[in-house]
Design an enzyme around this catalytic site. Structure first.
Site, short mmCIF file in Angstrom:
data_model
loop_
_atom_site.label_atom_id
_atom_site.label_comp_id
_atom_site.label_asym_id
_atom_site.label_seq_id
_atom_site.Cartn_x
_atom_site.Cartn_y
_atom_site.Cartn_z
N TYR B 100 0.84 -1.20 0.00
CA TYR B 100 0.00 0.00 0.00
C TYR B 100 0.87 1.25 0.00
CZ TYR B 100 -4.31 -2.58 0.85
OH TYR B 100 -5.39 -3.42 0.73
N TYR B 139 -0.67 -9.78 0.02
CA TYR B 139 0.31 -9.28 1.00
C TYR B 139 0.18 -10.04 2.31
CZ TYR B 139 -3.63 -6.29 2.67
OH TYR B 139 -4.83 -5.81 3.12
N ARG B 149 -3.14 -12.18 2.76
CA ARG B 149 -4.47 -11.82 2.26
C ARG B 149 -4.59 -12.22 0.79
NH1 ARG B 149 -8.13 -8.50 3.63
NH2 ARG B 149 -9.33 -10.26 2.95
N HIS B 152 -7.17 -8.59 -3.34
CA HIS B 152 -8.48 -7.95 -3.11
C HIS B 152 -8.42 -6.46 -3.37
CE1 HIS B 152 -6.26 -7.36 0.65
NE2 HIS B 152 -6.99 -6.28 0.81
N HIS B 154 -10.58 -2.96 -2.04
CA HIS B 154 -11.55 -2.46 -1.06
C HIS B 154 -12.54 -1.51 -1.73
CE1 HIS B 154 -9.22 -3.78 2.56
NE2 HIS B 154 -8.19 -3.64 1.75
FE FE2 Z 1 -6.31 -4.63 1.96
#
Ligand code: FE2
Lengths: 177, 230
Positions: B100, B139, B149, B152, B154
């Site tokens: 991120y 990640y 995870r 995906h 969000h």
């Molecule tokens: Fe996320």
């Protein structure tokens, strides 16, 4: 079938626009709207009493005249800081029509998003000392002993505080809307 | 008008033992059911003039982000099948390497200066929307040993009533991590599969990008006002 909720965390900060916490910001949607300026603050804590430094609070409120989106854009968003605190600058909302012919006491709705919250939590901040609190149709649904968790206190003139306890002793009353 | 109650068997439980962060954050007490008032049936009015759209995450400051460019398109309806126009969607995601664009993300994967990871789009009169982005990477997230995870994206939706507010995640078909993910698996079977986008050749743009379809459904309105809490 409605779409399922998922946690906003842990990296929701990509949609953090810090200026949104100031509903009265210069050049913003409410620039110049008349009313009683207030700040609403609070600390978000978990079941251990530890602060939550990674939560996002959204507020939704009526304008000083008690109407939604009629001259006042009543939406704000604020990230909690390293101490778990949020802070909004806004105008105090007026009383809002309730079910039937009832009148709701002035209130600000809060939605809490965070890592570990599978869907957001909803609560309300009322204002201590407001006569309409006694007859508010929503407060009346909350067990008397827990009602205080929805009542913001005036820490100093115009500065209202309501802490959010996610779990455990004095847990905030969350609303199933 | 009030919104229909959230039906059982759709939302994940707040207390999810397999997801460590829920342990101390889920309320112990049941929420207090309230009838919908103007506060819950109205919603902030978002407009693209005050909240400008940003439809293409695959480039930033005129430069192309690294990774596989994709298009995600979908339709927002309510549970009665009515298209929901004017819904503001906020979209955020990791870059192609699973990182991120944030200081607090310490995953040892490269940042991409040409990827912002955030988009905003409004649904049109028929509830349709579309964005261009790059396929994010998986990640690690330390929830348990070797926890990753699934890939995906969000999504946050602002509908016509505050009671419709929804934050969710979109997943990709065929991801082996889905079977291992407490957040995805926390959603009841039957509801969770709807969080997985579908590859769609009609969304795919020739010589440009693969397309995925992700439709979302918000709560519908009750025919009559809800006078008493159920
Ligand atoms: Fe996320």
């Amino acid at each position: 079938m409605i779409t399922a909720s998922q946690t906003s965390g842990p990296f929701w900060h990509l949609i953090d626009f810090p200026e949104w916490a100031d509903l009265l910001r210069a050049g913003g949607p409410n620039d110049g709207v008349a009313g009683s300026r207030i700040t609403l603050t609070g600390t978000v804590t978990d079941g251990d009493g530890a602060v939550c430094p990674d939560a996002m609070i959204e507020i939704w409120q009526a304008g000083p005249d008690g109407a939604y989106e009629a001259g006042f854009h009543g939406f704000g968003r604020c990230a909690t800081d390293a101490q778990g605190r949020f802070r909004f600058a806004t105008l105090k909302p007026g009383p809002v029509p309730g079910p039937g012919n009832s009148l709701q006491a002035p209130h600000i709705t809060l939605a809490i998003f965070a890592r570990g919250l599978m869907h957001h939590l909803t609560t309300r901040a009322y204002f201590a000392g407001e006569a309409l609190n006694e007859t508010d149709p929503i407060l009346a649904l909350v067990p008397e002993g827990r009602r205080g968790t929805l009542i913001a206190r005036e820490a100093s003139p115009g500065h209202w505080n309501l802490d959010i306890r996610l779990q455990g002793d004095h847990e905030t009353v969350f609303l199933d809307i | 008008m009030s919104f229909r109650p959230i039906p059982p068997g759709v939302f994940p439980p707040m207390d999810l033992p397999s997801y460590g962060s829920t342990h101390k954050r889920h309320p112990d007490q049941a929420p207090v059911r309230i009838p919908h008032t103007l506060t819950e049936t109205s919603a902030p009015r978002f407009t693209s003039s005050a909240y400008p759209e940003h439809l293409d995450m695959s480039r930033h400051n005129g430069r192309e982000a690294m990774g596989e460019r994709i298009i995600i398109a979908g339709r927002v309806t309510d549970e009665d099948g009515r298209p929901q126009p004017g819904v503001m969607l906020e979209v955020w995601q990791a870059n192609a390497a699973g990182r991120y664009q944030l200081d607090r993300d310490q995953h040892d994967a490269p940042l991409d200066p040409n990827f912002s990871g955030q988009a905003r789009v409004f649904t049109d009169a028929d509830g349709n929307w579309s964005i261009t982005t790059i396929r994010p990477g998986a990640y690690p997230w330390r929830n348990h040993h070797n926890a990753w995870r699934p890939v995906h994206v969000h999504f946050g939706l602002h509908g016509a009533g505050f009671a419709q507010r929804l934050v969710t995640q979109m997943y990709f078909p065929g991801d082996p991590l889905l079977a291992l993910d407490p957040i995805y698996q926390g959603v009841p079977e039957g509801a969770r599969e709807r969080l997985v986008a579908k590859f769609d050749l009609d969304v795919t743009r020739p010589e440009y990008a693969l397309g995925y379809r992700f439709d979302m459904v918000l709560r519908g309105r009750l025919a009559t006002p809800m006078e008493n809490p159920a």
